[in-house]
Design a protein around this motif. Structure first.
Motif, PDB file in Angstrom:
ATOM      1  N   THR A 221     -50.250   2.366  -2.720  1.00  0.00           N
ATOM      2  CA  THR A 221     -49.359   2.388  -3.881  1.00  0.00           C
ATOM      3  C   THR A 221     -49.753   3.473  -4.870  1.00  0.00           C
ATOM      4  O   THR A 221     -48.898   4.223  -5.379  1.00  0.00           O
ATOM      5  N   GLU A 225     -47.577   6.775  -6.183  1.00  0.00           N
ATOM      6  CA  GLU A 225     -47.238   7.020  -7.583  1.00  0.00           C
ATOM      7  C   GLU A 225     -47.635   8.418  -8.030  1.00  0.00           C
ATOM      8  O   GLU A 225     -47.030   8.968  -8.962  1.00  0.00           O
ATOM      9  N   GLU A 226     -48.618   9.005  -7.355  1.00  0.00           N
ATOM     10  CA  GLU A 226     -49.026  10.370  -7.708  1.00  0.00           C
ATOM     11  C   GLU A 226     -47.917  11.383  -7.450  1.00  0.00           C
ATOM     12  O   GLU A 226     -47.893  12.453  -8.044  1.00  0.00           O
ATOM     13  N   ASN A 228     -44.748  10.862  -8.046  1.00  0.00           N
ATOM     14  CA  ASN A 228     -43.673  10.693  -9.034  1.00  0.00           C
ATOM     15  C   ASN A 228     -42.289  10.582  -8.394  1.00  0.00           C
ATOM     16  O   ASN A 228     -41.305  11.160  -8.881  1.00  0.00           O
TER      17      ASN A 228
END
Length: 375
Positions: A221, A225-226, A228
Motif C-alpha cells: 500500500t 501511494e508513492e 500518487n
C-alpha cells in the motif's frame, strides 16, 4: 407591270405561313411546359437538399451516425463499441487474417517440442521455449497499440495495450450516460510492489480516468501511494480457483476466486472490466476458466504472463478463442527467464467476428470427411 403569275405566288406564301404558325405555337408551348416541369422538379430536389442540409447543420450527429452505419459499422458492432474508427474493408481484412491463421507449426501434433510430450533430449526440440516458438503467434493487430509502463515503456513490467486512447473515449461516454459509472476499470493481479504499469496508464490516458484495483499477497500500500495514483485501491489477497458453492464471500481471506473478488468490490453489475492484467506465478493455469465464466463482467483486454507450457496450455488457448478472444501481442520474458514465460495480450470481440473462421473450419472438416469416405 405585274405578272399574271404573281398573285398565286403571294397566295401560296400566305397559305404556308398560315399553316405553320399553329405548329410553332404548339412546340413553343410544349417546350415551355417541359421547362416548367423541370424547374419544379429541380426546385423540389434543391428544397429537399436544403432541408437535409439544415437538419444536418442543426443536428450534426445525423450525418455522423449515417457515416458510422455505412463505413464503420462492422468494427463497432463486433468489438462491443471499442473500435469506432475502423473502416469495414479494413475490418474484413482483419477477419480474413484470423480466419486463415494457423495456431501450430505442427497442427497434427500440437504438443511437438512440449516437454510433457516430446521425448527428444535436446532443449531445441524438447523445452518450454521450443514449444512457445512454434505455437500460438498473434493473429490480430491493433493499429495504435502501446507498451505501457514506467517513463519509457521499456524493461520488465510494462504491458502491451490495444489502442489505449480508446479507453479515455469510452470512459467519457459512460460517464455521460451514468455519472456514477467508474468510467474505466482495471484489475491488476500480482504487482510485487511494481506500480509502473498503473502509473504509465495514468500518464497515457489521464489522471483519474481509470479506477485501479491492484492485488498481491504482500502489503504494498505504501509503495502504491508513492505513485500518487488518483483512483487506485490495493487489496492484499491472491487469486485462486473460484469455489462454485461460494455465495457471500467475507473479507479477511488470503485468497479469493475471481467471482468472489468482483462481489467484494461491488462490481457485479459492471458490463466490462477494461483491462485484466495478471502475473500470478502459475495461478493462471488454475483460474483461466473463471475469467470467462457466467456472471463475470466482460474482460475486454487480458494481459497475462504464462509460466512454462503445461499440456493444458492447448485448452487455455481454446477456451480463450471460444470466449471470443484474439491475440494481438506475444512477448517472451528473456531478462529474468530463458523464454519459458511468455507475455500474451488478448482482446475480446463479438462471436460474429469469427464467422469466416468458423466457415473455413467447417470446410476443412467437410474436406477431410469427403477424403475419408472416398478412401
Amino acid at each position: 407591270m405585274v405578272s399574271p403569275s404573281s398573285p398565286p405566288k403571294t397566295k401560296t406564301h400566305r397559305s404556308r405561313a398560315g399553316s405553320s404558325f399553329p405548329k410553332c405555337k404548339i412546340i413553343f408551348l410544349a417546350v415551355l411546359l417541359l421547362g416548367a416541369a423541370l424547374f419544379l422538379d429541380v426546385g423540389k430536389k434543391l428544397g429537399n437538399a436544403l432541408a437535409a442540409t439544415m437538419e444536418t447543420t442543426a443536428n450534426p450527429s445525423v450525418s455522423l451516425a449515417a457515416a458510422d452505419n455505412d463505413i464503420y459499422s462492422l468494427a463497432k458492432s463486433q468489438s462491443f463499441g471499442f473500435f469506432d474508427g475502423v473502416r469495414n474493408d479494413e475490418w474484413e481484412r482483419l477477419q480474413s487474417i484470423v480466419a486463415v491463421h494457423e495456431d501450430h507449426k505442427y497442427p497434427e501434433q500440437p504438443l511437438t517440442h512440449n516437454p510433457t510430450f516430446d521425448k527428444r533430449k535436446m532443449k531445441y526440440f524438447n523445452s518450454n521455449p521450443a514449444w512457445w516458438q512454434t505455437n500460438y503467434e498473434p493473429n490480430f493487430s491493433c493499429r495504435f497499440e502501446r507498451r505501457i509502463g514506467g517513463v519509457t515503456g521499456n524493461g520488465d513490467g510494462p504491458k502491451w495495450i490495444c489502442d489505449p486512447h480508446r479507453l479515455a473515449e469510452l470512459a467519457k461516454e459512460r460517464k455521460a450516460k451514468d455519472p456514477n459509472h467508474p468510467g474505466c476499470v482495471i484489475y491488476s493481479v500480482g504487482s510485487n510492489g511494481d506500480f509502473s504499469f498503473e502509473w504509465g496508464m495514468e500518464q497515457e490516458i489521464g489522471p483519474g480516468v481509470c479506477e485501479f484495483h491492484i492485488f498481491d499477497m504482500g502489503n504494498y500500500t505504501a509503495k502504491m501511494e508513492e505513485h500518487n495514483l488518483k483512483r487506485a485501491h490495493f487489496h492484499q489477497w491472491g487469486l485462486t480457483t473460484q469455489d462454485p458453492k461460494s455465495e457471500n464471500p467475507k473479507p479477511g481471506k488470503k485468497f479469493y476466486g475471481l467471482k468472489d473478488t468482483i462481489k467484494l468490490l461491488g462490481h457485479e453489475n459492471l458490463e466490462t472490466i477494461d483491462i485484466f492484467k495478471i502475473d500470478c506465478e502459475k495461478c493462471e493455469w488454475a483460474t483461466y476458466q473463471d475469467w470467462v465464466a457466467p456472471g463475470i463482467p466482460s474482460l475486454q483486454q487480458i494481459q497475462v504472463e504464462l509460466h512454462n507450457a503445461p499440456a493444458k496450455a492447448i485448452d487455455f488457448f481454446g477456451t480463450m478463442e471460444d470466449a471470443g478472444y484474439v491475440r494481438f501481442h506475444k512477448e517472451p520474458n528473456i531478462q529474468f527467464n530463458d523464454g519459458s514465460c511468455i507475455e500474451y495480450a488478448f482482446l475480446k470481440l463479438e462471436k460474429e467476428f469469427f464467422s469466416l473462421k468458423n466457415e473455413k473450419k467447417q470446410e476443412k472438416k467437410d474436406a477431410i470427411a469427403a477424403a475419408a469416405a472416398a478412401a
